[in-house]
Design a protein around this motif. Structure first.
Motif, PDB file in Angstrom:
ATOM      1  N   UNK A 133      19.299  -1.143  -3.404  1.00  0.00           N
ATOM      2  CA  UNK A 133      17.980  -0.908  -3.997  1.00  0.00           C
ATOM      3  C   UNK A 133      16.897  -1.206  -2.961  1.00  0.00           C
ATOM      4  N   UNK A 134      17.056  -2.276  -2.199  1.00  0.00           N
ATOM      5  CA  UNK A 134      16.074  -2.642  -1.173  1.00  0.00           C
ATOM      6  C   UNK A 134      16.000  -1.565  -0.088  1.00  0.00           C
ATOM      7  N   UNK A 135      17.149  -1.088   0.364  1.00  0.00           N
ATOM      8  CA  UNK A 135      17.167  -0.038   1.385  1.00  0.00           C
ATOM      9  C   UNK A 135      16.537   1.238   0.832  1.00  0.00           C
ATOM     10  N   UNK A 136      16.865   1.590  -0.385  1.00  0.00           N
ATOM     11  CA  UNK A 136      16.288   2.775  -1.005  1.00  0.00           C
ATOM     12  C   UNK A 136      14.783   2.696  -1.122  1.00  0.00           C
ATOM     13  N   UNK A 137      14.275   1.515  -1.447  1.00  0.00           N
ATOM     14  CA  UNK A 137      12.826   1.323  -1.569  1.00  0.00           C
ATOM     15  C   UNK A 137      12.134   1.520  -0.220  1.00  0.00           C
ATOM     16  N   UNK A 138      12.775   1.073   0.848  1.00  0.00           N
ATOM     17  CA  UNK A 138      12.215   1.244   2.189  1.00  0.00           C
ATOM     18  C   UNK A 138      12.205   2.724   2.565  1.00  0.00           C
ATOM     19  N   UNK A 139      13.293   3.411   2.279  1.00  0.00           N
ATOM     20  CA  UNK A 139      13.353   4.846   2.571  1.00  0.00           C
ATOM     21  C   UNK A 139      12.245   5.574   1.810  1.00  0.00           C
ATOM     22  N   UNK A 140      12.085   5.257   0.533  1.00  0.00           N
ATOM     23  CA  UNK A 140      11.042   5.903  -0.274  1.00  0.00           C
ATOM     24  C   UNK A 140       9.642   5.596   0.275  1.00  0.00           C
ATOM     25  N   UNK A 141       9.387   4.335   0.612  1.00  0.00           N
ATOM     26  CA  UNK A 141       8.073   3.949   1.134  1.00  0.00           C
ATOM     27  C   UNK A 141       7.771   4.678   2.443  1.00  0.00           C
ATOM     28  N   UNK A 142       8.739   4.746   3.313  1.00  0.00           N
ATOM     29  CA  UNK A 142       8.531   5.445   4.595  1.00  0.00           C
ATOM     30  C   UNK A 142       8.336   6.939   4.367  1.00  0.00           C
ATOM     31  N   UNK A 143       9.111   7.502   3.447  1.00  0.00           N
ATOM     32  CA  UNK A 143       8.971   8.930   3.124  1.00  0.00           C
ATOM     33  C   UNK A 143       7.559   9.214   2.630  1.00  0.00           C
ATOM     34  N   UNK A 144       7.078   8.392   1.710  1.00  0.00           N
ATOM     35  CA  UNK A 144       5.728   8.575   1.182  1.00  0.00           C
ATOM     36  C   UNK A 144       4.678   8.353   2.262  1.00  0.00           C
ATOM     37  N   UNK A 145       4.933   7.411   3.164  1.00  0.00           N
ATOM     38  CA  UNK A 145       4.026   7.166   4.281  1.00  0.00           C
ATOM     39  C   UNK A 145       3.888   8.375   5.200  1.00  0.00           C
ATOM     40  N   UNK A 146       4.957   9.154   5.288  1.00  0.00           N
ATOM     41  CA  UNK A 146       4.942  10.389   6.076  1.00  0.00           C
ATOM     42  C   UNK A 146       4.477  11.583   5.241  1.00  0.00           C
ATOM     43  N   UNK A 147       4.130  11.301   3.995  1.00  0.00           N
ATOM     44  CA  UNK A 147       3.682  12.341   3.068  1.00  0.00           C
ATOM     45  C   UNK A 147       4.714  13.465   2.933  1.00  0.00           C
ATOM     46  N   UNK A 148       5.980  13.059   2.814  1.00  0.00           N
ATOM     47  CA  UNK A 148       7.079  14.000   2.638  1.00  0.00           C
ATOM     48  C   UNK A 148       7.550  13.962   1.197  1.00  0.00           C
ATOM     49  N   UNK A 149       7.924  15.107   0.695  1.00  0.00           N
ATOM     50  CA  UNK A 149       8.590  15.138  -0.604  1.00  0.00           C
ATOM     51  C   UNK A 149      10.024  14.678  -0.397  1.00  0.00           C
ATOM     52  N   UNK A 150      10.656  14.316  -1.473  1.00  0.00           N
ATOM     53  CA  UNK A 150      12.063  13.926  -1.395  1.00  0.00           C
ATOM     54  C   UNK A 150      12.893  15.097  -0.876  1.00  0.00           C
ATOM     55  N   UNK A 151      12.562  16.285  -1.313  1.00  0.00           N
ATOM     56  CA  UNK A 151      13.282  17.480  -0.867  1.00  0.00           C
ATOM     57  C   UNK A 151      13.087  17.721   0.629  1.00  0.00           C
ATOM     58  N   UNK A 152      11.866  17.524   1.126  1.00  0.00           N
ATOM     59  CA  UNK A 152      11.597  17.723   2.553  1.00  0.00           C
ATOM     60  C   UNK A 152      12.376  16.720   3.401  1.00  0.00           C
ATOM     61  N   UNK A 153      12.414  15.460   2.964  1.00  0.00           N
ATOM     62  CA  UNK A 153      13.184  14.453   3.709  1.00  0.00           C
ATOM     63  C   UNK A 153      14.666  14.792   3.665  1.00  0.00           C
ATOM     64  N   UNK A 154      15.157  15.168   2.508  1.00  0.00           N
ATOM     65  CA  UNK A 154      16.571  15.523   2.380  1.00  0.00           C
ATOM     66  C   UNK A 154      16.914  16.682   3.303  1.00  0.00           C
ATOM     67  N   UNK A 155      16.064  17.700   3.336  1.00  0.00           N
ATOM     68  CA  UNK A 155      16.302  18.849   4.217  1.00  0.00           C
ATOM     69  C   UNK A 155      16.302  18.420   5.682  1.00  0.00           C
ATOM     70  N   UNK A 156      15.330  17.612   6.075  1.00  0.00           N
ATOM     71  CA  UNK A 156      15.231  17.159   7.460  1.00  0.00           C
ATOM     72  C   UNK A 156      16.438  16.309   7.864  1.00  0.00           C
ATOM     73  N   UNK A 157      16.976  15.565   6.912  1.00  0.00           N
ATOM     74  CA  UNK A 157      18.119  14.687   7.194  1.00  0.00           C
ATOM     75  C   UNK A 157      19.457  15.384   6.989  1.00  0.00           C
ATOM     76  N   UNK A 158      19.442  16.582   6.406  1.00  0.00           N
ATOM     77  CA  UNK A 158      20.695  17.289   6.152  1.00  0.00           C
ATOM     78  C   UNK A 158      21.496  16.674   5.020  1.00  0.00           C
TER      79      UNK A 158
END
Length: 81
Positions: free
Chosen positions: A15-40
Motif C-alpha cells: 500500500x505504501x509503495x502504491x501510494x508513492x507511485x500514485x503521488x509521483x504519477x499525479x505529480x507528473x500529471x499523468x493518467x493511470x493509463x498513460x503511466x501504464x502505457x509508458x511502463x508497458x
C-alpha cells in the motif's frame, strides 16, 4: 511453499509503495493509463499496484521508475522500505 500475495502484506508495504507511485504519477500529471502505457503494464494491473492489491515484481518496479523518470530506490525510499 505457499505463494506470497498482497493478502500477506500485514505491514502495508505494498500500500505504501502504491501510494508513492500514485503521488509521483499525479505529480507528473499523468493518467493511470498513460503511466501504464509508458511502463508497458496493463492499466488494470497498474491500478491494483497503486491500491496495494498486487505484489509488484522487481521488473515492474524498474519499468514504473523509468516511466516516472526516477530511480527504483527513490520509490522504495519514499515508501519507507
Amino acid at each position: 511453499m505457499a505463494r506470497i500475495s498482497a493478502n500477506h502484506d500485514k505491514d502495508g508495504d505494498l500500500v505504501a509503495l502504491g501510494a508513492v507511485v500514485r503521488a509521483r504519477r499525479l505529480g507528473h500529471m499523468l493518467s493511470q493509463e498513460a503511466l501504464a502505457d509508458a511502463a508497458g503494464i496493463d492499466r488494470s494491473h497498474m491500478g491494483k499496484i497503486e491500491r496495494g492489491e498486487r505484489n509488484v515484481t522487481f521488473l515492474n518496479i524498474l519499468r514504473i521508475a523509468t516511466a516516472l523518470r526516477c530511480k527504483p530506490s527513490d520509490l522504495l525510499f519514499e515508501a519507507g522500505l
